[in-house]
Design a protein around this motif. Structure first.
Motif, PDB file in Angstrom:
ATOM      1  N   ILE A   1       0.047 -13.236  -4.148  1.00 14.43           N
ATOM      2  CA  ILE A   1      -0.067 -13.173  -2.684  1.00 14.43           C
ATOM      3  C   ILE A   1       0.907 -12.139  -2.128  1.00 14.43           C
ATOM      4  O   ILE A   1       0.543 -11.301  -1.297  1.00 14.43           O
ATOM      5  CB  ILE A   1       0.158 -14.566  -2.068  1.00 14.43           C
ATOM      6  N   TRP A   2       2.137 -12.186  -2.589  1.00 14.01           N
ATOM      7  CA  TRP A   2       3.140 -11.195  -2.158  1.00 14.01           C
ATOM      8  C   TRP A   2       2.679  -9.790  -2.547  1.00 14.01           C
ATOM      9  O   TRP A   2       2.794  -8.843  -1.764  1.00 14.01           O
ATOM     10  CB  TRP A   2       4.483 -11.535  -2.776  1.00 14.01           C
ATOM     11  N   GLY A   3       2.140  -9.649  -3.765  1.00 15.89           N
ATOM     12  CA  GLY A   3       1.665  -8.356  -4.246  1.00 15.89           C
ATOM     13  C   GLY A   3       0.446  -7.849  -3.504  1.00 15.89           C
ATOM     14  O   GLY A   3       0.065  -6.688  -3.647  1.00 15.89           O
ATOM     15  N   THR A   4      -0.179  -8.702  -2.720  1.00 21.04           N
ATOM     16  CA  THR A   4      -1.278  -8.294  -1.849  1.00 21.04           C
ATOM     17  C   THR A   4      -0.752  -7.928  -0.468  1.00 21.04           C
ATOM     18  O   THR A   4      -1.025  -6.844   0.054  1.00 21.04           O
ATOM     19  CB  THR A   4      -2.315  -9.424  -1.721  1.00 21.04           C
ATOM     20  N   VAL A   5       0.016  -8.828   0.111  1.00 25.68           N
ATOM     21  CA  VAL A   5       0.439  -8.680   1.505  1.00 25.68           C
ATOM     22  C   VAL A   5       1.433  -7.542   1.692  1.00 25.68           C
ATOM     23  O   VAL A   5       1.274  -6.716   2.601  1.00 25.68           O
ATOM     24  CB  VAL A   5       1.029 -10.013   2.017  1.00 25.68           C
TER      25      VAL A   5
ATOM     26  N   TYR B   1       2.078  -1.646   4.172  1.00 24.68           N
ATOM     27  CA  TYR B   1       2.362  -0.210   4.191  1.00 24.68           C
ATOM     28  C   TYR B   1       1.080   0.617   4.232  1.00 24.68           C
ATOM     29  O   TYR B   1       1.014   1.645   4.911  1.00 24.68           O
ATOM     30  CB  TYR B   1       3.223   0.173   2.984  1.00 24.68           C
ATOM     31  N   PHE B   2       0.057   0.184   3.499  1.00 27.36           N
ATOM     32  CA  PHE B   2      -1.215   0.915   3.522  1.00 27.36           C
ATOM     33  C   PHE B   2      -1.834   0.877   4.913  1.00 27.36           C
ATOM     34  O   PHE B   2      -2.291   1.903   5.430  1.00 27.36           O
ATOM     35  CB  PHE B   2      -2.194   0.344   2.500  1.00 27.36           C
TER      36      PHE B   2
ATOM     37  N   GLU C   1      -1.441   5.313  11.360  1.00 24.14           N
ATOM     38  CA  GLU C   1      -0.823   6.573  11.762  1.00 24.14           C
ATOM     39  C   GLU C   1      -1.699   7.781  11.455  1.00 24.14           C
ATOM     40  O   GLU C   1      -1.671   8.767  12.190  1.00 24.14           O
ATOM     41  CB  GLU C   1       0.526   6.750  11.048  1.00 24.14           C
ATOM     42  N   ASN C   2      -2.465   7.730  10.361  1.00 21.34           N
ATOM     43  CA  ASN C   2      -3.171   8.915   9.870  1.00 21.34           C
ATOM     44  C   ASN C   2      -4.689   8.792   9.880  1.00 21.34           C
ATOM     45  O   ASN C   2      -5.374   9.732   9.480  1.00 21.34           O
ATOM     46  CB  ASN C   2      -2.712   9.217   8.438  1.00 21.34           C
TER      47      ASN C   2
ATOM     48  N   ALA D   1      -9.129  -6.558  -8.186  1.00 20.66           N
ATOM     49  CA  ALA D   1      -7.876  -6.803  -7.463  1.00 20.66           C
ATOM     50  C   ALA D   1      -6.849  -5.736  -7.819  1.00 20.66           C
ATOM     51  O   ALA D   1      -6.114  -5.257  -6.951  1.00 20.66           O
ATOM     52  CB  ALA D   1      -7.336  -8.191  -7.789  1.00 20.66           C
ATOM     53  N   THR D   2      -6.824  -5.331  -9.082  1.00 21.75           N
ATOM     54  CA  THR D   2      -5.879  -4.312  -9.527  1.00 21.75           C
ATOM     55  C   THR D   2      -6.171  -2.958  -8.893  1.00 21.75           C
ATOM     56  O   THR D   2      -5.258  -2.276  -8.422  1.00 21.75           O
ATOM     57  CB  THR D   2      -5.906  -4.194 -11.063  1.00 21.75           C
ATOM     58  N   PHE D   3      -7.444  -2.560  -8.864  1.00 22.89           N
ATOM     59  CA  PHE D   3      -7.773  -1.219  -8.372  1.00 22.89           C
ATOM     60  C   PHE D   3      -7.981  -1.155  -6.864  1.00 22.89           C
ATOM     61  O   PHE D   3      -7.833  -0.078  -6.277  1.00 22.89           O
ATOM     62  CB  PHE D   3      -8.984  -0.661  -9.126  1.00 22.89           C
ATOM     63  N   CYS D   4      -8.300  -2.269  -6.218  1.00 21.45           N
ATOM     64  CA  CYS D   4      -8.478  -2.266  -4.763  1.00 21.45           C
ATOM     65  C   CYS D   4      -7.196  -2.628  -4.024  1.00 21.45           C
ATOM     66  O   CYS D   4      -7.004  -2.212  -2.886  1.00 21.45           O
ATOM     67  CB  CYS D   4      -9.593  -3.227  -4.359  1.00 21.45           C
ATOM     68  N   ILE D   5      -6.343  -3.416  -4.658  1.00 18.09           N
ATOM     69  CA  ILE D   5      -5.092  -3.826  -4.020  1.00 18.09           C
ATOM     70  C   ILE D   5      -3.912  -3.197  -4.751  1.00 18.09           C
ATOM     71  O   ILE D   5      -3.117  -2.496  -4.166  1.00 18.09           O
ATOM     72  CB  ILE D   5      -4.961  -5.362  -3.980  1.00 18.09           C
TER      73      ILE D   5
END
Length: 107
Positions: free
Chosen positions: A13-17, A22-23, A29-30, A83-87
């Motif tokens: 969950i932390w590795g997702t949120v 930041y993304f 911004e961009n 999950a690895t490649f999208c998140i």
């Protein structure tokens, strides 16, 4: 559910949120510019090194998930690949470990 599984779930969950914060900030911004984000990831040698480090880790994790899933015939575990490649690896790895340990809990 074991304490270790809860730790892996919390890390997934932390590795997702945390990375998504930041993304999403970058996209605000961009604009939704994937090419621009890719260019930002390679702005200097240090950033490029981190990108390659994570890319190699993601490929390694994918191979491990595929081989282990086929061997154990635990098809739900394949969810760790998107999950690895999208998140990111920060989500995919702890998610896979969380899923994999459910078999140990059922014994």
């Amino acid at each position: 559910m074991t304490a270790l599984r809860l730790v892996f779930l919390a890390l997934a969950i932390w590795g997702t949120v945390h990375p998504m914060y930041y993304f999403v900030s970058w996209f605000r911004e961009n604009g939704f510019d994937l090419a621009g984000m890719g260019a930002a990831w390679n702005v200097n040698a240090a950033a490029s090194g981190l990108v390659w480090d994570l890319t190699i880790a993601a490929v390694t994790l994918t191979i491990w998930v595929l081989v282990d899933t086929i061997r154990r015939r635990s098809w739900l575990d394949l969810i760790a690949i998107p999950a690895t490649f999208c998140i990111g690896v920060s989500c995919g790895l702890p998610l896979y470990l969380f899923l994999r340990l459910r078999h140990a809990d059922s014994r």
